[in-house]
Design a protein around this motif. Structure first.
Motif, PDB file in Angstrom:
ATOM      1  N   ALA A   8       0.823  -1.211   0.000  1.00  0.00           N
ATOM      2  CA  ALA A   8       0.000   0.000   0.000  1.00  0.00           C
ATOM      3  C   ALA A   8       0.852   1.254   0.000  1.00  0.00           C
ATOM      4  CB  ALA A   8      -0.934  -0.011   1.218  1.00  0.00           C
ATOM      5  N   ASP A  12       0.887   3.501  -5.333  1.00  0.00           N
ATOM      6  CA  ASP A  12       0.695   4.568  -6.311  1.00  0.00           C
ATOM      7  C   ASP A  12       1.980   4.888  -7.076  1.00  0.00           C
ATOM      8  OD1 ASP A  12      -1.993   4.840  -5.797  1.00  0.00           O
ATOM      9  OD2 ASP A  12      -1.738   6.474  -4.364  1.00  0.00           O
ATOM     10  N   THR A  48      -6.470   2.664  -3.268  1.00  0.00           N
ATOM     11  CA  THR A  48      -6.084   3.990  -2.789  1.00  0.00           C
ATOM     12  C   THR A  48      -6.929   5.107  -3.394  1.00  0.00           C
ATOM     13  OG1 THR A  48      -4.365   4.207  -4.494  1.00  0.00           O
ATOM     14  CG2 THR A  48      -3.703   3.245  -2.380  1.00  0.00           C
ATOM     15  N   MET A  71      -4.608   0.640   2.460  1.00  0.00           N
ATOM     16  CA  MET A  71      -4.964   1.278   1.195  1.00  0.00           C
ATOM     17  C   MET A  71      -6.012   2.369   1.436  1.00  0.00           C
ATOM     18  SD  MET A  71      -3.189  -0.319  -1.251  1.00  0.00           S
ATOM     19  CE  MET A  71      -3.939  -0.613  -2.853  1.00  0.00           C
ATOM     20  N   ILE A  74      -4.639   5.692   2.788  1.00  0.00           N
ATOM     21  CA  ILE A  74      -4.061   6.526   1.736  1.00  0.00           C
ATOM     22  C   ILE A  74      -5.161   7.196   0.925  1.00  0.00           C
ATOM     23  CG2 ILE A  74      -2.661   6.488  -0.379  1.00  0.00           C
ATOM     24  CD1 ILE A  74      -1.106   4.140   0.933  1.00  0.00           C
ATOM     25  N   ALA A  75      -6.226   6.432   0.623  1.00  0.00           N
ATOM     26  CA  ALA A  75      -7.350   6.986  -0.136  1.00  0.00           C
ATOM     27  C   ALA A  75      -7.991   8.149   0.622  1.00  0.00           C
ATOM     28  CB  ALA A  75      -8.387   5.895  -0.405  1.00  0.00           C
ATOM     29  N   LYS A  78      -6.204  11.398   0.449  1.00  0.00           N
ATOM     30  CA  LYS A  78      -6.382  12.110  -0.823  1.00  0.00           C
ATOM     31  C   LYS A  78      -7.666  12.916  -0.823  1.00  0.00           C
ATOM     32  CE  LYS A  78      -4.034   8.566  -3.609  1.00  0.00           C
ATOM     33  NZ  LYS A  78      -4.232   7.536  -4.666  1.00  0.00           N
TER      34      LYS A  78
END
Length: 255
Positions: A8, A12, A48, A71, A74-75, A78
């Motif tokens: 994870a 990206d 993500t 994951m 991190i998403a 954002k």
């Protein structure tokens, strides 16, 4: 180690060659052409949030679902306005019905048993609005047999690298991904690289098996396309997109 728990952190970075903008445009096109121009869309296996965020930018109210808390963290960093749920797609729960459910980037290939596939499809059908849309993609058996199976993929960068070994069981149609990740330590020992090991499994399905699973789940099959086109599946198609619709269920509560 659970799938995508170690990866994870660098997912990206290693996926920066994926044309997410084009993938999202194609998906939005399918949604709108099939009547879903707005409303709530739930994404299974959102990772993500690379597609989730782009669908939000296309004016959909998004819910992201994934079974990897790393994951999802991190998403959420954002876009904190999107509702992210840490759930297994085989037993996901929503607060009400949605206009559409999507699952892309071969998330559905992680379902290794047809009975579980039917279970996912039944849940999708349950949480869709009347005639709601279900769009998902799948890596093909051809891709596993001819392109991935028993091949090694490696990439080396300045601060990270990975080795991706594939082992394909032709009889079971299951591809094993053995991932070894090396990530440069950001701590006191900057000359050191940290190692993460993960094992992933994906299964290849025939078009007929998917149609049968959708029918068993009570859904209406609409179409299947060679990925990113409106063409019928080819012998050498690497990814397919499936479209299905909700069918009325007696006793179901629609919002």
């Amino acid at each position: 180690m659970a799938a995508y728990s170690g990866f994870a952190e660098v997912y990206d970075k290693f996926m920066d060659n994926v044309p997410y903008e084009e993938w999202a445009e194609y998906l939005v096109g399918l949604l709108r052409e099939n009547g879903v121009k707005d409303g709530i869309v739930a994404e299974l296996g959102c990772g993500t949030g690379n597609i989730t965020g782009r669908l939000k930018a296309a004016e959909y109210d998004m819910i992201g679902i994934d079974n990897s808390p790393e994951m999802l963290q991190i998403a959420a960093e954002k876009d904190g306005e999107i509702l992210y749920l840490c759930q297994d797609m085989r037993e996901f729960e929503l607060y009400g019905t949605v206009a559409a459910v999507v699952c892309v980037c071969d998330g559905m290939n992680y379902i290794l048993d047809k009975a579980d596939l039917v279970k996912v499809f039944k849940l999708v059908n349950n949480y869709l609005d009347t005639s709601g849309l279900f769009i998902f993609d799948l890596n093909t058996i051809y891709k596993y047999e001819k392109l991935l199976g028993d091949n090694v993929i490696a990439e080396n960068r300045e601060n990270m690298s990975f080795i991706w070994e594939n082992y394909y069981d032709k009889e079971e149609r299951i591809n094993e991904y053995d991932l070894t990740i090396y990530l440069k330590d950001d701590g006191d020992r900057k000359e050191r690289f940290l190692r993460f090991d993960e094992i992933h499994y994906q299964k290849g399905y025939t078009v007929e098996e998917i149609k049968e699973a959708l029918e068993e789940a009570g859904m209406e099959f609409v179409a299947v396309y060679d990925a990113f086109s409106k063409e019928a599946p080819k012998v050498n198609s690497e990814r397919l997109y499936f479209i299905a619709r909700e069918k009325y269920q007696e006793g179901k509560t629609y919002r």
